[in-house]
Write a protein that holds these residues in place. Structure first.
Motif, PDB file in Angstrom:
ATOM      1  N   SER A   1       0.843  -1.187   0.000  1.00  0.00           N
ATOM      2  CA  SER A   1       0.000   0.000   0.000  1.00  0.00           C
ATOM      3  C   SER A   1       0.882   1.243   0.000  1.00  0.00           C
TER       4      SER A   1
ATOM      5  N   THR B   1      -6.126   7.375  -5.475  1.00  0.00           N
ATOM      6  CA  THR B   1      -6.747   6.128  -5.896  1.00  0.00           C
ATOM      7  C   THR B   1      -7.968   6.340  -6.794  1.00  0.00           C
ATOM      8  N   LYS B   2      -8.767   7.347  -6.488  1.00  0.00           N
ATOM      9  CA  LYS B   2      -9.969   7.580  -7.306  1.00  0.00           C
ATOM     10  C   LYS B   2      -9.613   8.003  -8.733  1.00  0.00           C
TER      11      LYS B   2
ATOM     12  N   ALA C   1      -8.214   4.965 -10.539  1.00  0.00           N
ATOM     13  CA  ALA C   1      -9.311   4.042 -10.829  1.00  0.00           C
ATOM     14  C   ALA C   1     -10.150   4.520 -12.010  1.00  0.00           C
TER      15      ALA C   1
ATOM     16  N   ASP D   1     -15.769  -1.294 -11.646  1.00  0.00           N
ATOM     17  CA  ASP D   1     -14.778  -1.372 -10.567  1.00  0.00           C
ATOM     18  C   ASP D   1     -14.453   0.014 -10.020  1.00  0.00           C
ATOM     19  N   ALA D   2     -14.281   0.976 -10.906  1.00  0.00           N
ATOM     20  CA  ALA D   2     -13.929   2.342 -10.479  1.00  0.00           C
ATOM     21  C   ALA D   2     -14.997   2.915  -9.552  1.00  0.00           C
TER      22      ALA D   2
ATOM     23  N   ILE E   1     -14.650   2.040  -5.726  1.00  0.00           N
ATOM     24  CA  ILE E   1     -13.476   2.429  -4.948  1.00  0.00           C
ATOM     25  C   ILE E   1     -13.880   3.451  -3.889  1.00  0.00           C
TER      26      ILE E   1
ATOM     27  N   ASP F   1      -8.666   2.889   0.191  1.00  0.00           N
ATOM     28  CA  ASP F   1      -7.385   2.427  -0.341  1.00  0.00           C
ATOM     29  C   ASP F   1      -7.370   0.907  -0.411  1.00  0.00           C
TER      30      ASP F   1
ATOM     31  N   PHE G   1      -9.110  -0.195  -3.504  1.00  0.00           N
ATOM     32  CA  PHE G   1      -8.293   0.164  -4.658  1.00  0.00           C
ATOM     33  C   PHE G   1      -7.201  -0.881  -4.895  1.00  0.00           C
TER      34      PHE G   1
ATOM     35  N   TRP H   1      -6.633  -3.318  -8.016  1.00  0.00           N
ATOM     36  CA  TRP H   1      -5.380  -3.210  -8.780  1.00  0.00           C
ATOM     37  C   TRP H   1      -4.710  -4.578  -8.901  1.00  0.00           C
TER      38      TRP H   1
END
Length: 180
Positions: free
Chosen positions: A82, A87-88, A91, A99-100, A103, A106, A109, A113
């Motif tokens: 991590s 992350t947003k 994504a 998937d996005a 999120i 973290d 995410f 990933w």
């Protein structure tokens, strides 16, 4: 299926080859054969390493941790530490919209990933493929083939995110771990 791993990875291609050779020697029980297999190492179109006539495998590393999954079918492995990032935004740019939209942390995410990376490694593709399907469901069908994607934990490394992907035909195989 076996995952060979170490938390003493110094980094670099030569070190990765050395560790792969150790894993192959353990897997085959023959150091000489492992040397021959390393000599036959090739790369696919997108850089995925393979050895003709040998089991499938997938290598991943993050920080000082290195791992390789050895299986009798198409497979992919990804491990990630991590780290702070947007992350947003990542994504939205790289993940399937389904998937996005999920999120919210973290943790989620890094799970998505590693699922995406494990799937692309199994396919021999690139993680930046915008046409990858949703992966958080734990399976994906691509070209009529079903892939199973699972979260895993490396022994004694709960802070590492890890996922493996295998072709459905190996779904019943047991997973074991060997520390190098």
């Amino acid at each position: 299926m076996i995952i060979y791993f170490t938390d003493e990875f110094a980094g670099g291609r030569d070190e990765s080859r050395r560790l792969l050779k150790r894993a192959l020697a353990d897997h085959t029980g023959d150091e000489g054969r492992a040397e021959t297999l390393i000599g036959a190492l090739k790369k696919g179109e997108h850089g995925k390493p393979y050895i003709e006539g040998f089991s499938c495998f997938s290598i991943s590393h993050t920080g000082g941790i290195w791992a390789v999954l050895v299986a009798d079918c198409e497979c992919g492995l990804d491990i990630q530490q991590s780290r702070k990032c947007d992350t947003k935004a990542i994504a939205r740019r790289w993940f399937a919209p389904e998937d996005a939209a999920k999120i919210t942390s973290d943790d989620l995410f890094f799970r998505v990933w590693t699922h995406r990376e494990a799937l692309t490694k199994a396919l021999g593709g690139t993680v930046y493929d915008p046409d990858l399907p949703e992966v958080l469901t734990g399976e994906a069908v691509i070209g009529g083939r079903r892939y199973i994607i699972n979260d895993i934990r490396l022994p004694e490394m709960p802070e590492i995110y890890a996922s493996l992907c295998i072709h459905d035909s190996a779904a019943a195989s047991e997973l074991s771990f060997v520390r190098l």
